[in-house]
Scaffold this motif. Structure first.
Motif, mmCIF file in Angstrom:
data_model
loop_
_atom_site.group_PDB
_atom_site.id
_atom_site.type_symbol
_atom_site.label_atom_id
_atom_site.label_comp_id
_atom_site.label_asym_id
_atom_site.label_seq_id
_atom_site.Cartn_x
_atom_site.Cartn_y
_atom_site.Cartn_z
ATOM 1 N N GLY A 131 0.730 -1.250 0.102
ATOM 2 C CA GLY A 131 -0.073 -0.188 -0.179
ATOM 3 C C GLY A 131 0.860 1.046 -0.168
ATOM 4 N N ALA A 132 0.319 2.318 0.351
ATOM 5 C CA ALA A 132 0.851 3.588 0.275
ATOM 6 C C ALA A 132 2.011 3.758 1.284
ATOM 7 C CB ALA A 132 -0.041 4.870 0.725
ATOM 8 N N THR A 133 2.171 3.180 2.287
ATOM 9 C CA THR A 133 3.381 3.156 3.054
ATOM 10 C C THR A 133 4.523 2.296 2.895
ATOM 11 O OG1 THR A 133 1.895 3.585 5.185
ATOM 12 C CG2 THR A 133 3.943 2.722 5.663
ATOM 13 N N ALA A 134 3.737 1.210 2.074
ATOM 14 C CA ALA A 134 4.986 0.322 1.478
ATOM 15 C C ALA A 134 5.650 0.858 0.520
ATOM 16 C CB ALA A 134 4.362 -1.009 0.932
ATOM 17 N N ARG A 135 4.994 1.816 -0.452
ATOM 18 C CA ARG A 135 5.554 2.536 -1.617
ATOM 19 C C ARG A 135 6.504 3.482 -1.029
ATOM 20 N NH1 ARG A 135 3.390 3.444 -6.093
ATOM 21 N NH2 ARG A 135 3.352 5.796 -5.837
ATOM 22 N N SER A 136 6.176 4.247 0.066
ATOM 23 C CA SER A 136 7.054 5.115 0.548
ATOM 24 C C SER A 136 8.601 4.480 1.101
ATOM 25 C CB SER A 136 6.539 6.054 1.831
ATOM 26 O OG SER A 136 5.395 6.812 1.257
ATOM 27 N N CYS A 137 8.105 3.345 1.684
ATOM 28 C CA CYS A 137 9.460 2.559 2.337
ATOM 29 C C CYS A 137 10.483 2.114 0.936
ATOM 30 C CB CYS A 137 8.928 1.381 2.994
ATOM 31 S SG CYS A 137 8.192 1.765 4.657
ATOM 32 N N HIS A 150 11.937 -7.744 -1.982
ATOM 33 C CA HIS A 150 10.983 -8.559 -2.173
ATOM 34 C C HIS A 150 9.821 -8.200 -1.570
ATOM 35 C CE1 HIS A 150 14.402 -11.312 -3.409
ATOM 36 N NE2 HIS A 150 13.444 -12.066 -3.963
ATOM 37 N N VAL A 151 8.511 -8.081 -2.116
ATOM 38 C CA VAL A 151 7.486 -7.658 -1.707
ATOM 39 C C VAL A 151 6.471 -8.918 -1.284
ATOM 40 C CG1 VAL A 151 5.238 -6.414 -1.713
ATOM 41 C CG2 VAL A 151 7.805 -5.386 -2.407
ATOM 42 N N ARG A 152 6.072 -8.928 -0.148
ATOM 43 C CA ARG A 152 4.876 -10.236 0.129
ATOM 44 C C ARG A 152 3.750 -9.431 0.470
ATOM 45 N NH1 ARG A 152 5.444 -14.925 4.751
ATOM 46 N NH2 ARG A 152 3.291 -15.771 4.101
ATOM 47 N N ALA A 153 2.479 -9.703 -0.141
ATOM 48 C CA ALA A 153 1.149 -9.096 -0.081
ATOM 49 C C ALA A 153 0.225 -9.922 -0.691
ATOM 50 C CB ALA A 153 1.073 -7.441 -0.782
ATOM 51 N N ARG A 154 -1.101 -9.531 -0.456
ATOM 52 C CA ARG A 154 -2.114 -10.552 -0.743
ATOM 53 C C ARG A 154 -2.710 -9.982 -2.258
ATOM 54 N NH1 ARG A 154 -5.001 -11.011 5.108
ATOM 55 N NH2 ARG A 154 -3.489 -12.426 5.764
ATOM 56 N N ASP A 155 -2.352 -8.861 -2.472
ATOM 57 C CA ASP A 155 -2.868 -8.317 -3.940
ATOM 58 C C ASP A 155 -1.852 -8.338 -4.756
ATOM 59 O OD1 ASP A 155 -3.851 -6.779 -6.025
ATOM 60 O OD2 ASP A 155 -5.169 -5.385 -4.680
ATOM 61 N N ALA A 156 -1.750 -9.256 -6.091
ATOM 62 C CA ALA A 156 -0.558 -9.246 -6.859
ATOM 63 C C ALA A 156 -0.615 -8.002 -7.651
ATOM 64 C CB ALA A 156 -0.905 -10.549 -7.460
ATOM 65 N N GLU A 157 -1.916 -7.456 -8.145
ATOM 66 C CA GLU A 157 -1.835 -6.535 -9.100
ATOM 67 C C GLU A 157 -1.305 -5.379 -8.445
ATOM 68 O OE1 GLU A 157 -5.841 -5.865 -10.643
ATOM 69 O OE2 GLU A 157 -5.968 -7.758 -11.461
ATOM 70 N N LYS A 158 -1.492 -5.108 -7.311
ATOM 71 C CA LYS A 158 -0.942 -3.908 -6.863
ATOM 72 C C LYS A 158 0.670 -4.051 -6.587
ATOM 73 C CE LYS A 158 -2.520 -1.721 -2.961
ATOM 74 N NZ LYS A 158 -3.419 -1.352 -1.924
ATOM 75 N N THR A 159 1.110 -5.234 -6.353
ATOM 76 C CA THR A 159 2.586 -5.429 -6.360
ATOM 77 C C THR A 159 3.117 -5.077 -7.805
ATOM 78 O OG1 THR A 159 2.493 -7.117 -4.258
ATOM 79 C CG2 THR A 159 4.392 -7.002 -5.729
ATOM 80 N N ALA A 160 2.545 -5.842 -8.588
ATOM 81 C CA ALA A 160 2.652 -5.265 -10.286
ATOM 82 C C ALA A 160 2.859 -3.903 -10.536
ATOM 83 C CB ALA A 160 2.084 -6.054 -11.040
ATOM 84 N N ALA A 161 1.935 -3.203 -9.939
ATOM 85 C CA ALA A 161 2.040 -1.684 -10.061
ATOM 86 C C ALA A 161 3.183 -1.202 -9.529
ATOM 87 C CB ALA A 161 0.700 -1.154 -9.671
ATOM 88 N N LEU A 162 3.455 -1.517 -8.157
ATOM 89 C CA LEU A 162 4.529 -1.063 -7.485
ATOM 90 C C LEU A 162 6.071 -1.389 -8.086
ATOM 91 C CD1 LEU A 162 5.860 0.212 -4.717
ATOM 92 C CD2 LEU A 162 5.547 -2.024 -3.760
ATOM 93 N N ALA A 163 6.091 -2.583 -8.709
ATOM 94 C CA ALA A 163 7.029 -3.064 -9.647
ATOM 95 C C ALA A 163 7.518 -2.311 -10.668
ATOM 96 C CB ALA A 163 6.987 -4.384 -10.051
ATOM 97 N N LEU A 164 6.370 -1.687 -11.395
ATOM 98 C CA LEU A 164 6.554 -0.572 -12.370
ATOM 99 C C LEU A 164 7.056 0.671 -11.970
ATOM 100 C CD1 LEU A 164 3.468 -1.170 -14.688
ATOM 101 C CD2 LEU A 164 5.565 -1.826 -15.137
ATOM 102 N N ASP A 165 6.542 1.132 -10.906
ATOM 103 C CA ASP A 165 7.159 2.298 -10.134
ATOM 104 C C ASP A 165 8.567 2.031 -9.733
ATOM 105 O OD1 ASP A 165 4.776 3.873 -10.518
ATOM 106 O OD2 ASP A 165 4.072 3.130 -8.409
#
Length: 267
Positions: A131-137, A150-165
């Protein structure tokens, strides 16, 4: 400087420790300033800020308002990259977006505590949450020269978006677990406790309510070095105080104030 006003907004806000930290800073700096808290929802932020008088110097901003403030002023580079901020600084009328500045001291706070913990940029880092806090981290880690997480989370789509960022920020974001040197948890305590600190020598938990968190308990039991939500809260407040007052307060002053405020809440 006397008679200026600052405060924290968000919803819910009654639990916020920010008034205790900022008042401790004003006392240490000898400033006759006022700092309060106001419950403001994200859809109320614009009208709230527009109604402030010129005596207001700045606002600390917490959830759910961190994205809503970005359009209210000129964003700094961190805010522009993340799309969220946690601080508004008024260099004129608070309702004037040309003289209002939007900052993120969440990122600088994370950098401060990880630097003090002497985290190696070559460490294997596991982030819990996306989420937003993880993005800041993740963004803070990229600024510190960490090449991947490495990111562990339940929403794979949000992790994919974070990977693009992450690619834009120069850090590789991998979906899944690793054998971490460092664990950074941005999740609710009941979830992070289930996943645990594993083999990590350094454990960071951004949560401080309840205090101490189960993850921090586990990490201390395993002999890990810990960075707590109170450490992070104090570190980001150092940046806010400097932006608002133009003067720097020692981190230890705010960390002590955080401990005192937590003890008072528990009493």
């Amino acid at each position: 400087m006397t008679g200026r006003r600052c405060g924290v907004i968000g919803s819910p806000i009654a639990h916020s420790l920010s008034p205790a930290l900022h008042q401790a800073a004003y006392d240490a700096l000898g400033l006759d300033w006022e700092y309060g808290r106001t419950d403001v929802r994200s859809d109320e932020v614009g009208s709230f800020v527009a109604g402030l008088s010129p005596v207001w110097r700045g606002l600390s901003v917490t959830m759910p308002c961190k994205a809503a403030i970005v359009s209210l002023g000129v964003p700094d580079p961190v805010v522009a990259a993340l799309g969220v901020g946690n601080t508004l600084i008024f260099d004129g009328d608070p309702g004037d977006p040309t003289t209002t500045h939007v900052h993120s001291t969440d990122v600088t706070g994370i950098q401060m505590v990880l630097s003090q913990a002497r985290m190696s940029p070559h460490a294997c880092v596991q982030v819990y949450g996306n989420g937003a806090t993880a993005r800041s981290c993740v963004y803070a880690l990229s600024l510190m020269g960490v090449g991947g997480v490495h990111v562990r989370a339940r929403d794979a789509e949000k992790t994919a978006a974070l990977a693009l960022d992450g690619r834009r920020w120069g850090i590789e974001v991998v979906d899944g677990d690793c054998r971490p040197d460092v664990v950074v948890s941005t999740l609710p305590p009941q979830v992070s406790a289930q996943w645990g600190p594993a083999s990590a020598g350094l454990v960071v938990d951004v949560v401080y309510d309840p205090w101490p968190t189960p993850l921090i308990h586990q990490a201390i039991h395993q002999g890990a070095q810990v960075v707590t939500g109170l450490d992070l809260l104090a570190a980001q407040a150092v940046g806010q105080v400097e932006l608002m007052t133009g003067r720097r307060v020692d981190l230890a002053v705010l960390r002590t104030a955080a401990d005192r405020a937590i003890a008072e809440q528990a009493a």
